[in-house]
Design an enzyme around this catalytic site. Structure first.
Site, short mmCIF file in Angstrom:
data_model
loop_
_atom_site.label_atom_id
_atom_site.label_comp_id
_atom_site.label_asym_id
_atom_site.label_seq_id
_atom_site.Cartn_x
_atom_site.Cartn_y
_atom_site.Cartn_z
N LYS A 174 37.95 -35.62 11.18
CA LYS A 174 36.36 -35.92 11.68
C LYS A 174 35.64 -36.03 10.48
CE LYS A 174 33.42 -35.51 15.47
NZ LYS A 174 33.34 -34.66 16.70
N LYS A 227 38.84 -41.06 12.08
CA LYS A 227 37.10 -41.17 12.82
C LYS A 227 36.30 -40.71 11.56
CE LYS A 227 34.01 -40.03 16.12
NZ LYS A 227 33.81 -38.65 16.62
C1 PBG Z 1 31.84 -35.94 19.83
C2 PBG Z 1 31.62 -36.75 19.68
C3 PBG Z 1 30.98 -37.63 18.72
C4 PBG Z 1 31.83 -38.51 18.49
C5 PBG Z 1 33.41 -38.36 19.25
N1 PBG Z 1 32.92 -37.29 19.48
C6 PBG Z 1 29.36 -37.54 18.00
C7 PBG Z 1 29.67 -36.76 16.78
O1 PBG Z 1 30.49 -35.66 16.38
O2 PBG Z 1 28.61 -36.79 16.41
C8 PBG Z 1 31.14 -39.94 17.53
C9 PBG Z 1 31.54 -41.35 18.56
C10 PBG Z 1 31.14 -42.58 17.53
O3 PBG Z 1 29.93 -42.34 16.89
O4 PBG Z 1 31.48 -43.52 18.63
N2 PBG Z 1 32.27 -34.46 18.73
#
Ligand code: PBG
Length: 304
Positions: A174, A227
């Site tokens: 991520k 991601k």
């Molecule tokens: C929680 C989370 C996020 C997203 C998914 N889980 C936000 C972040 O990390 O700021 C983002 C999903 C998206 O942008 O569609 N941590």
């Protein structure tokens, strides 16, 4: 290469209330649902052939420790119970994180003096969230706080509570990305100070993604994830080749909004653009694709 609708995962947002379906300004076509309408929506998804959903909670109250994420009767658990009752064959994945629930908007519990993440307290909170979702009937939990050893901590908690069969999808690779902007709008979860660079990955580097995926697998992740997707397909391909583990790719909010804005501006046709993007994610090696386009894709493919 065909897109398989039953390999798509559709994100859903649940908020307390009744008869509530609020469209998110920056993400046309994406809504916050109250549990009653969420259950109806899941029925529609099922008819379209969508078999997997990823649930996020939008709490009414936030505090520095994000307690509304795991208290008895929390939003996600109530929604999971209700969906499992009416649609038991739906595979329910829940997002396990604190940023939607904390006043400061960070994904963990923060030490007051240093303003750094308190990893031990964060792992405890994440384990409590995961356990509450498991108790409600979730099939899989997806820790996304990027706290150190979060997969291991959650695995241990689930195993010792009789939930060995519940799967874990790690948000392994991520990245600290600009593509999450519209999502933070959904949950009002933008960090109030600093950024997420101390716990999310540096987009200039690929090696960390490999290390974190390897670590998540070691800790017991059943599925690993990359991601965002656009701009990160090299990572998807690397992870698939290196680990051969079930792999998900999250086509995030900013990617969705770009497509939608381009459609509005007349730059491209929505269906053509979405199918190109999703095919490219599949081509790079993703087994599962988490996408806000899932419902539209299912409709388009049904008509063909
Ligand atoms: C929680 C989370 C996020 C997203 C998914 N889980 C936000 C972040 O990390 O700021 C983002 C999903 C998206 O942008 O569609 N941590």
């Amino acid at each position: 290469m065909n897109i398989e609708v039953d390999k798509l995962i559709y994100p859903l947002f649940v908020k307390k209330g009744r008869n509530l379906k609020e469209e998110i300004l920056s993400m046309p076509g994406v809504y916050r649902f109250s549990p009653d309408l969420l259950v109806k929506e899941v029925g529609v998804l099922k008819k379209l052939g969508i078999r997997r959903i990823l649930i996020f909670g939008i709490p009414l109250t936030k505090d520095p420790k994000g307690t509304s994420s795991y208290v008895e009767g929390n939003m996600v658990s109530s929604a999971v119970k209700l969906i499992k009752f009416f649609h038991p064959e739906m595979t329910i994945i829940t997002d396990v994180c604190l940023c939607n629930y904390t006043t400061h908007g960070h994904c963990g519990i923060i030490k007051k003096r240093t303003r750094k993440i308190d990893n031990i307290a964060t792992l405890k909170a994440l384990s409590r969230i995961a356990l509450s979702h498991a108790n409600a009937g979730a099939d899989c939990v997806a820790p996304s706080a990027k706290a150190k050893n979060e997969v291991r901590a959650i695995r241990k908690t689930l195993d010792s509570s009789g939930f060995k069969h519940i799967k874990i999808m790690g948000y392994s690779a991520k990245f600290a990305s600009n593509f999450y902007g519209p999502f933070r709008d959904i949950a009002d979860s933008a960090p109030r100070f600093g950024d997420r660079k101390s716990y999310q990955l540096d987009y200039a580097r690929a090696d960390h993604a490999l290390d974190r995926a390897k670590q998540d697998i070691k800790e017991g992740a059943d599925i690993i994830m990359v991601k965002p997707t656009l701009g990160y397909l090299d990572i998807v391909k690397n992870l698939k080749h290196r680990f051969k583990h079930p792999l998900a790719a999250y086509n995030v909010s900013g990617e969705y909004s770009m497509v939608k804005n381009g459609v509005k501006a007349g730059f491209w046709k929505e269906k053509d653009m979405v199918l190109e993007i999703i095919s490219s994610i599949k081509r790079s090696g993703a087994d599962y694709i988490i996408t806000y386009h899932a419902k539209d894709i299912a409709k388009w493919l049904k008509k063909r």
